[in-house]
Design a protein around this motif. Structure first.
Motif, mmCIF file in Angstrom:
data_model
loop_
_atom_site.group_PDB
_atom_site.id
_atom_site.type_symbol
_atom_site.label_atom_id
_atom_site.label_comp_id
_atom_site.label_asym_id
_atom_site.label_seq_id
_atom_site.Cartn_x
_atom_site.Cartn_y
_atom_site.Cartn_z
ATOM 1 N N UNK A 15 0.808 -1.220 0.000
ATOM 2 C CA UNK A 15 0.000 0.000 0.000
ATOM 3 C C UNK A 15 0.843 1.273 0.000
ATOM 4 N N UNK A 16 1.941 1.251 0.758
ATOM 5 C CA UNK A 16 2.808 2.420 0.779
ATOM 6 C C UNK A 16 3.455 2.634 -0.593
ATOM 7 N N UNK A 17 3.801 1.548 -1.273
ATOM 8 C CA UNK A 17 4.375 1.670 -2.617
ATOM 9 C C UNK A 17 3.402 2.361 -3.556
ATOM 10 N N UNK A 18 2.149 1.961 -3.518
ATOM 11 C CA UNK A 18 1.154 2.600 -4.390
ATOM 12 C C UNK A 18 0.994 4.082 -4.046
ATOM 13 N N UNK A 19 0.974 4.408 -2.760
ATOM 14 C CA UNK A 19 0.857 5.812 -2.369
ATOM 15 C C UNK A 19 2.062 6.628 -2.834
ATOM 16 N N UNK A 20 3.241 6.059 -2.687
ATOM 17 C CA UNK A 20 4.445 6.775 -3.070
ATOM 18 C C UNK A 20 4.553 6.938 -4.587
ATOM 19 N N UNK A 21 4.140 5.946 -5.334
ATOM 20 C CA UNK A 21 4.144 6.079 -6.788
ATOM 21 C C UNK A 21 3.214 7.201 -7.228
ATOM 22 N N UNK A 22 2.064 7.290 -6.602
ATOM 23 C CA UNK A 22 1.138 8.374 -6.915
ATOM 24 C C UNK A 22 1.768 9.717 -6.528
ATOM 25 N N UNK A 23 2.436 9.752 -5.384
ATOM 26 C CA UNK A 23 3.063 11.003 -4.935
ATOM 27 C C UNK A 23 4.168 11.447 -5.895
ATOM 28 N N UNK A 24 4.980 10.507 -6.354
ATOM 29 C CA UNK A 24 6.069 10.838 -7.270
ATOM 30 C C UNK A 24 5.532 11.331 -8.612
ATOM 31 N N UNK A 25 4.594 10.569 -9.170
ATOM 32 C CA UNK A 25 4.167 10.850 -10.538
ATOM 33 C C UNK A 25 3.172 12.000 -10.617
ATOM 34 N N UNK A 26 2.190 12.013 -9.721
ATOM 35 C CA UNK A 26 1.118 13.006 -9.803
ATOM 36 C C UNK A 26 1.522 14.296 -9.097
ATOM 37 N N UNK A 27 1.895 14.186 -7.829
ATOM 38 C CA UNK A 27 2.247 15.398 -7.075
ATOM 39 C C UNK A 27 3.647 15.895 -7.401
ATOM 40 N N UNK A 28 4.599 14.969 -7.538
ATOM 41 C CA UNK A 28 5.970 15.377 -7.785
ATOM 42 C C UNK A 28 6.214 15.837 -9.210
ATOM 43 N N UNK A 29 5.790 15.004 -10.172
ATOM 44 C CA UNK A 29 6.062 15.304 -11.581
ATOM 45 C C UNK A 29 4.930 16.049 -12.276
ATOM 46 N N UNK A 30 3.772 16.157 -11.607
ATOM 47 C CA UNK A 30 2.659 16.879 -12.208
ATOM 48 C C UNK A 30 1.980 16.141 -13.339
ATOM 49 N N UNK A 31 2.032 14.810 -13.318
ATOM 50 C CA UNK A 31 1.457 14.008 -14.384
ATOM 51 C C UNK A 31 0.060 13.520 -14.016
ATOM 52 N N UNK A 32 -0.682 13.107 -15.014
ATOM 53 C CA UNK A 32 -1.944 12.416 -14.762
ATOM 54 C C UNK A 32 -1.625 11.022 -14.213
ATOM 55 N N UNK A 33 -2.476 10.542 -13.339
ATOM 56 C CA UNK A 33 -2.254 9.200 -12.789
ATOM 57 C C UNK A 33 -2.261 8.178 -13.931
ATOM 58 N N UNK A 34 -1.188 7.372 -14.050
ATOM 59 C CA UNK A 34 -1.098 6.452 -15.188
ATOM 60 C C UNK A 34 -1.998 5.234 -15.053
ATOM 61 N N UNK A 35 -2.426 4.727 -16.186
ATOM 62 C CA UNK A 35 -3.269 3.539 -16.193
ATOM 63 C C UNK A 35 -2.577 2.313 -15.637
ATOM 64 N N UNK A 36 -1.255 2.217 -15.828
ATOM 65 C CA UNK A 36 -0.552 1.033 -15.324
ATOM 66 C C UNK A 36 -0.596 0.954 -13.793
ATOM 67 N N UNK A 37 -0.695 2.111 -13.139
ATOM 68 C CA UNK A 37 -0.770 2.097 -11.676
ATOM 69 C C UNK A 37 -2.121 1.540 -11.219
ATOM 70 N N UNK A 38 -3.177 1.919 -11.902
ATOM 71 C CA UNK A 38 -4.494 1.346 -11.600
ATOM 72 C C UNK A 38 -4.496 -0.158 -11.865
#
Length: 247
Positions: A97-120
């Motif tokens: 669960x922490x991995x999923x949260x951190x991936x979202x934090x890196x990609x969406x909040x950190x890099x300003x990207x849309x949440x990727x489909x591969x993460x879902x």
């Protein structure tokens, strides 16, 4: 981490995070470590290893963001990057669960990207995975000379637990304890799980140390990386574990 209006250049100090950015917005990657092997053919400047990055070279690349991990990267290197005026985002990953949260934090909040489909897709894959039955006990070496195993509070251990593997050292005081080989063999494991990283265990290097125990040779990328590989990890790991149990 301070917020950015626009992130155009990212340097990654973590192989799994490199793959995560490359799978989502490859144009952002301005540098990666020598160990960043995925995706295949990744063509970006290399900045040294995870434990010995060339901080001056990273600073010269002038990234908007450096992404790192508290376990894989050294505090002194991260401090040097911050001292050079760079924004450093440091992840902590101890379970799925922490991995999923951190991936979202890196990609969406950190890099300003849309949440990727591969993460879902990765989250869905792990929601639907059934645990292997019956529950099986294992020792999980990650190094030899000296022998080290997964202990408490590890991402890889959490993935194995979700697949029904009971790590016999999950309650050890250390996260990666050094355990003598004779103790590993006398612990009462049903089998031994041997990933191909960080130590590259193979059919010819590892199983012979555990006579009488079935050995599951597993992909380290699928066991220890938190990124796009998580979507296929349940199937890949389950196949390796079941092959060992049938030995």
């Amino acid at each position: 981490m301070t917020s950015h209006a626009v992130v155009r250049k990212v340097v990654s100090l973590v192989p799994s995070l490199t793959e995560a950015v490359a799978a989502t917005a490859p144009e952002l990657l301005a540098g990666a470590t020598d160990w960043c092997s995925h995706p295949a053919g990744l063509d970006v400047p290399r900045i040294g290893g995870t434990k010995n990055p060339d901080t001056a070279r990273i600073a010269a690349l002038a990234p908007d963001l450096v992404i790192a991990n508290e376990e894989e990267n050294r505090p002194a290197d991260l401090a040097a990057l911050r001292a050079a005026g760079l924004d450093v985002l440091v992840t902590e990953v101890r379970d799925l669960p922490q991995a999923f949260r951190e991936l979202d934090r890196v990609l969406v909040r950190g890099c300003g990207l849309a949440r990727p489909g591969w993460l879902d897709a990765a989250e869905a894959a792990w929601r639907e995975v059934p645990a292997y039955a019956p529950d099986l006990a294992a020792v999980v070496p990650i190094w030899r000379r000296p022998w080290m195993v997964l202990g408490r509070d590890t991402f890889a251990g959490d993935l194995l637990a979700r697949l029904g593997v009971r790590n016999l050292y999950a309650d050890h005081a250390d996260r990666y304890p050094k355990i003598p080989l004779d103790e590993l063999n006398s612990r009462g494991a049903d089998f031994v799980v041997l990933p191909d990283e960080p130590y590259r265990f193979t059919a010819d290097d590892g199983p012979e140390a555990f006579p009488g125990l079935p050995a599951a040779l597993v992909s380290g990328r699928h066991l220890t990386w938190y990124g796009p590989s998580l979507a296929e990890a349940p199937g890949v790991l389950r196949a390796a574990l079941e092959a060992a149990v049938r030995q």
